[in-house]
Design a protein around this motif. Sequence first.
Motif, PDB file in Angstrom:
ATOM      1  N   SER A  60     -23.935  -6.665  39.872  1.00 13.74           N
ATOM      2  CA  SER A  60     -25.139  -5.842  39.765  1.00 13.74           C
ATOM      3  C   SER A  60     -24.846  -4.516  39.041  1.00 13.74           C
ATOM      4  N   THR A  61     -25.885  -3.951  38.427  1.00 11.69           N
ATOM      5  CA  THR A  61     -25.722  -2.661  37.739  1.00 11.69           C
ATOM      6  C   THR A  61     -25.317  -1.564  38.719  1.00 11.69           C
ATOM      7  N   SER A  62     -25.750  -1.717  39.988  1.00 10.17           N
ATOM      8  CA  SER A  62     -25.456  -0.654  40.957  1.00 10.17           C
ATOM      9  C   SER A  62     -24.146  -0.904  41.707  1.00 10.17           C
ATOM     10  N   ASP A  63     -23.322  -1.836  41.206  1.00  6.67           N
ATOM     11  CA  ASP A  63     -22.090  -2.200  41.897  1.00  6.67           C
ATOM     12  C   ASP A  63     -20.959  -1.232  41.542  1.00  6.67           C
ATOM     13  N   LEU A  64     -20.594  -0.372  42.522  1.00  8.42           N
ATOM     14  CA  LEU A  64     -19.532   0.618  42.284  1.00  8.42           C
ATOM     15  C   LEU A  64     -18.168   0.070  42.674  1.00  8.42           C
ATOM     16  N   TRP A  65     -18.154  -1.057  43.378  1.00 11.08           N
ATOM     17  CA  TRP A  65     -16.914  -1.568  43.952  1.00 11.08           C
ATOM     18  C   TRP A  65     -16.161  -2.481  42.998  1.00 11.08           C
ATOM     19  N   TRP A  66     -16.909  -3.303  42.266  1.00  9.76           N
ATOM     20  CA  TRP A  66     -16.287  -4.319  41.401  1.00  9.76           C
ATOM     21  C   TRP A  66     -15.251  -3.740  40.433  1.00  9.76           C
ATOM     22  N   PRO A  67     -15.587  -2.664  39.654  1.00 13.17           N
ATOM     23  CA  PRO A  67     -14.602  -2.172  38.690  1.00 13.17           C
ATOM     24  C   PRO A  67     -13.330  -1.642  39.348  1.00 13.17           C
ATOM     25  N   GLN A  68     -13.416  -1.343  40.655  1.00 17.77           N
ATOM     26  CA  GLN A  68     -12.238  -0.789  41.344  1.00 17.77           C
ATOM     27  C   GLN A  68     -11.263  -1.868  41.812  1.00 17.77           C
ATOM     28  N   LEU A  69     -11.681  -3.126  41.766  1.00 17.18           N
ATOM     29  CA  LEU A  69     -10.788  -4.205  42.199  1.00 17.18           C
ATOM     30  C   LEU A  69      -9.845  -4.566  41.054  1.00 17.18           C
ATOM     31  N   GLY A  70      -8.555  -4.630  41.348  1.00 16.16           N
ATOM     32  CA  GLY A  70      -7.577  -5.004  40.326  1.00 16.16           C
ATOM     33  C   GLY A  70      -7.917  -6.346  39.683  1.00 16.16           C
TER      34      GLY A  70
END
Length: 237
Positions: A60-70
């Motif tokens: 989702s566009t509002s997903d702040l968690w995904w880019p932080q996962l290795g």
Amino acid sequence: MPLPVDARLYALVPAAGSGERMAASLPKQYLTLRGRTVAEHTLSRLLSFAPIEQIVVATSTSDLWWPQLGIAHSKRIRSILGGETRAHSVLNGLMALKESASERDWVLVHDMARPCVRLSDIEMLIRECANEGAILATPISDTVKRADKGSILATVPRQQLWRALTPQLFPIYPLFDALQSALATGAEITDEASAMERAGVQPRLVAGHVDNIKITVPADLPLAAFYLDRQSQEGLS
Ligand code: CTP
Ligand code: MG
């Protein structure tokens, strides 16, 4: 096995949901299960399956968690934006796949919320797939009622009833066309097979393990942890 020898196999993981029924403070795919997020469990299982060329993940566009996962930055993972419903997320993923996939290529669509999927079930799905595609499923074991306003109208014979799981395996181009047409009619599409059914094909049902649950409500999290523990005791993960 109908996958042509020169076909490439892709995976597409819809992960743009907000987990309303889980009612947690973050989307359920980022909740922790035995020390890792649900998303990491699911993706590491798919990554360990060598025949998969690339995994497209719709977030989702509002997903702040995904880019932080290795794991989001793995070489074989490509991130794209999902859509308003699961079907729209899958459609976006198929559109992205069509940029590089050929008409011979196939895709395994798998919910991010199903971290307990067994590699042996994925292999069986591919082995037993029909030309039209196939899905993992389990027979219904409960007695099933049709109801209206809380009162029973009828008991539905369960001999022919199955619960549809994922992965669902289809050729990329026909699936894209089927899903696009189904959504254009305004139909509510909750899995890939139903779009293909509307296009007149009869995908094969492949009996999978019941531990391939979709984490949906809070009680599913400890259940998934139990299944993962049991699988690792059996040497499966
Ligand atoms: N999904 C998606 N795009 C959406 C909605 C759902 O990619 N617009 C994904 C979810 O992230 C999940 C899978 O589709 O991996 C199955 O959907 P579901 O279990 O319904 O997840 P949520 O929609 O997040 O949960 P809820 O319906 O309780 O809000
Ligand atoms: Mg949902």
